[in-house]
Design an enzyme around this catalytic site. Sequence first.
Site, PDB file in Angstrom:
ATOM      1  N   TRP A   1       0.816  -1.215   0.000  1.00 38.18           N
ATOM      2  CA  TRP A   1       0.000   0.000   0.000  1.00 38.18           C
ATOM      3  C   TRP A   1       0.855   1.273   0.000  1.00 38.18           C
ATOM      4  CZ3 TRP A   1      -0.680  -4.264   3.148  1.00 38.18           C
ATOM      5  CH2 TRP A   1      -1.819  -5.040   2.910  1.00 38.18           C
ATOM      6  N   ASP A   2       2.179   1.118  -0.093  1.00 39.64           N
ATOM      7  CA  ASP A   2       3.088   2.263  -0.002  1.00 39.64           C
ATOM      8  C   ASP A   2       2.942   2.966   1.347  1.00 39.64           C
ATOM      9  OD1 ASP A   2       5.102   3.926  -0.805  1.00 39.64           O
ATOM     10  OD2 ASP A   2       3.889   5.161  -2.135  1.00 39.64           O
ATOM     11  N   TYR A   3       2.755   2.180   2.403  1.00 37.56           N
ATOM     12  CA  TYR A   3       2.681   2.710   3.758  1.00 37.56           C
ATOM     13  C   TYR A   3       4.070   2.754   4.397  1.00 37.56           C
ATOM     14  CZ  TYR A   3      -2.464   2.468   3.995  1.00 37.56           C
ATOM     15  OH  TYR A   3      -3.816   2.666   3.805  1.00 37.56           O
TER      16      TYR A   3
END
Length: 806
Positions: free
Chosen positions: A469-471
């Site tokens: 999630w590109d967290y």
Amino acid sequence: MTMSDIHHVHTASVWATRILGVVLALIGITLLVGGVWLISLGGSPYYALAGAGLLVSGVLIAMRRSLGVWLYVIVFLATIAWAFWEVGANGWALVPRTVAPLVLLVFVLAALPAMRPYTYGWRTAWGAIACVLVIAVGVGAAIAYSAPPFLKSPVPGATEAGMGEPSLQKVGENWPAYGGTYSARRYSPLDQINAGNVGELKRAWLVHTGDMPQSDFAAGKYGAENTPLKVGGLLYVCTPKNIMIAYDAATGEQRWRYDPGVPDQAIPYTAACRGVAYYVVPGASADAACATRIIEGTLDARLIAVDARTGKPCADFGEDGQVSTSQNMGSIVPGMVSMTSAPTIVRGVIVIGHQILDGQKRDAPSGVIKGFDAVTGAQRWGWDMTQPDLPNPPPEGKIYTRGTPNMWTTATGDEALGYVYLPLGNSADDYWSGSRSDAENAYSSSLTAIDVTTGKPVWSFQTVHKDVWDYDLGSQATLVDYPTAKGSVPALVLPSKKGDIYILDRRTGKPLTGVEERPVAQGGVEPDQRSPTQPFSLYHTLRKPDLTEASMWGMSPIDQMACRIQFREASYKGFYTPPTSDTHSVEYPGYNGGSDWGGVAVDPKRGIVIANYNDMPNYNRLVPRAEADKLGWKPRGEASGGDLGSGAEGAGDPQAGVPYAINVNAGWRLPFTGLLCKQPPYGGIQAFDLKSGKTLWDRPLGQALNNGPFGIPSMLPVNIGTPNNGGALVTAGGLIFIAAATDDLIRAIDIETGKTVWEDKLPAGGQATPMTYEANGRQYVVIMTGGHHFMETPIGDEVIAYALPK
């Protein structure tokens, strides 16, 4: 008035009425068709019913039948009842549901005199319109008055004890590091400017750095993000393309300037320099060249050291004051390996990571973390998570493992322990995890403590398992003394993009507050890769409740309906919805959500944490490789690649080397209006108690001045809560200084109430964290107004200092 004039007026009135009827009928058809579509997806029946009513009403009004007017009134009243039933007295949620129908109601009532039979005159029409407007204003005022206050709990008073400072730096008269000190509290004990006199704050001086885009390639990629340093009588600034400038801290007069000559082609996603580092050489004579030095990392992967007094390169540092940091990283095209964040120096070791350009290819350069001698520039060590025993330097022909998680943001330093705390990102190709190694899965999206003397990890705490999630961690951790029943514990506050905030023992990495592994949604394109659980903080979160269809927004019922249709068509299973390809998926919060590179600020006297945050979803789709190839999506440096344009990160990223590219609609906007699909607010700022994690106050951050449909600024001074980038400064004067939002304002907020007590309009976007210092007995607050392409704020080159009148 002659009979001819009366005839012309009557004719115009008839045609205006017919046009109004046609418009209503067209709106009705649109709502009816879209509403039926929405019903087929399991959505609200309101739009189809309202569309049918508007269609009939429009036809009757076009025929000049008064029944059409009263039918519209019935539809309007039903709309109001439905709106309050669905969202209550939520003012922002009511806007798209009621404002456009109210405007149409005024036109419909104005058409009454033209309706047959001619039983309603202009007096009746204007009387009805006046009543509607009075009721509308009254209801609006009632909604505004009944809105819950954002003050939640009493704010703790200041204490004398405060917290110890584990770094060698001292903040107050000076601001010697990007976060104030390497503890990154963004706090100053200065109190000359306080809640009682901040209203008198004025600009003391303004200077232009002269660094503005000079080519088509650079245009649309600028975002300064700089927080200056102040030591002694000088203020140290770095510009988007790494020009270092020293200004007189009291007057703004330029003292020296050093341009490292960074080419435009080295710009990654954004040309930015968040900060530089100041270093005092131990044992050096105060008069010796480079006894004190400014060190920065550049967009083209160099460490540069210059004399803090003169700006001349330090001859004893590398070759003529510079060192390449990309050694043993293999093949690199310009812009793929950059440094945009300030270095951190602990025990004489400069610790740096690199921004490895996102979304380009699985075989991206390594995320290796490196340590360099602050005097000689020699590489002390390199930590490659998949090759932890690799010698320093690596043997000839050996390179650091490509595609590993990197650190693009700023580390925190503990001089006493000799540790640096690395907020790590994700492996290359953020939205696909199937090709990652065990070590990458272990360290991705983790805070990792490194011993600076050995370059070896001491502990690691992971915030997301197998992140797709590109967290990644964008915020600095902040070092604090955390109060427990057994006394204060050396700890750190770790913010995250997903909104969760953790308190960790900084000696061991063990959570001091609750962390729970909870089941999360499964599925997506790699169901066997998804972790069945994810870590949730039980201490504090900036994250808001999951989205629902009723959370969708727009400027009218039509675009709100379009957002509802998109919501229903997408895959959304709440937080951690896995990415999908056959349909879009909703990611909430998005990759800019929660806390990003601005981090948090901590008032150590009051024990309060200040966190500004984003509250926006992303609307994503994994694009199969064949489709991406047909669209011409290629990595930086390849034939049809090279210039990523100025669009949002992830909007058409190729992710070469894995089965899918990624297309991210950042913020989830509708293409034809540009408005976000989620209802406001889109960003906020809050204060919470460090000890308990309890929210003290929470409010929207940012006015709607520069926001509006079709990119047209609304100029409304309404606190809508805009997207924001950049952090907050807290002072002993009881103030929070912050810009960050898209309204181009810098504001002072009373820490006890959360209310704005001063603001100033900036000449460009304020996507940077302010700082403060004292010069000649006078307190200054300084911000760089460089603007930001991603935030769509005006680009500038101004550094502005504020102070109280002499």
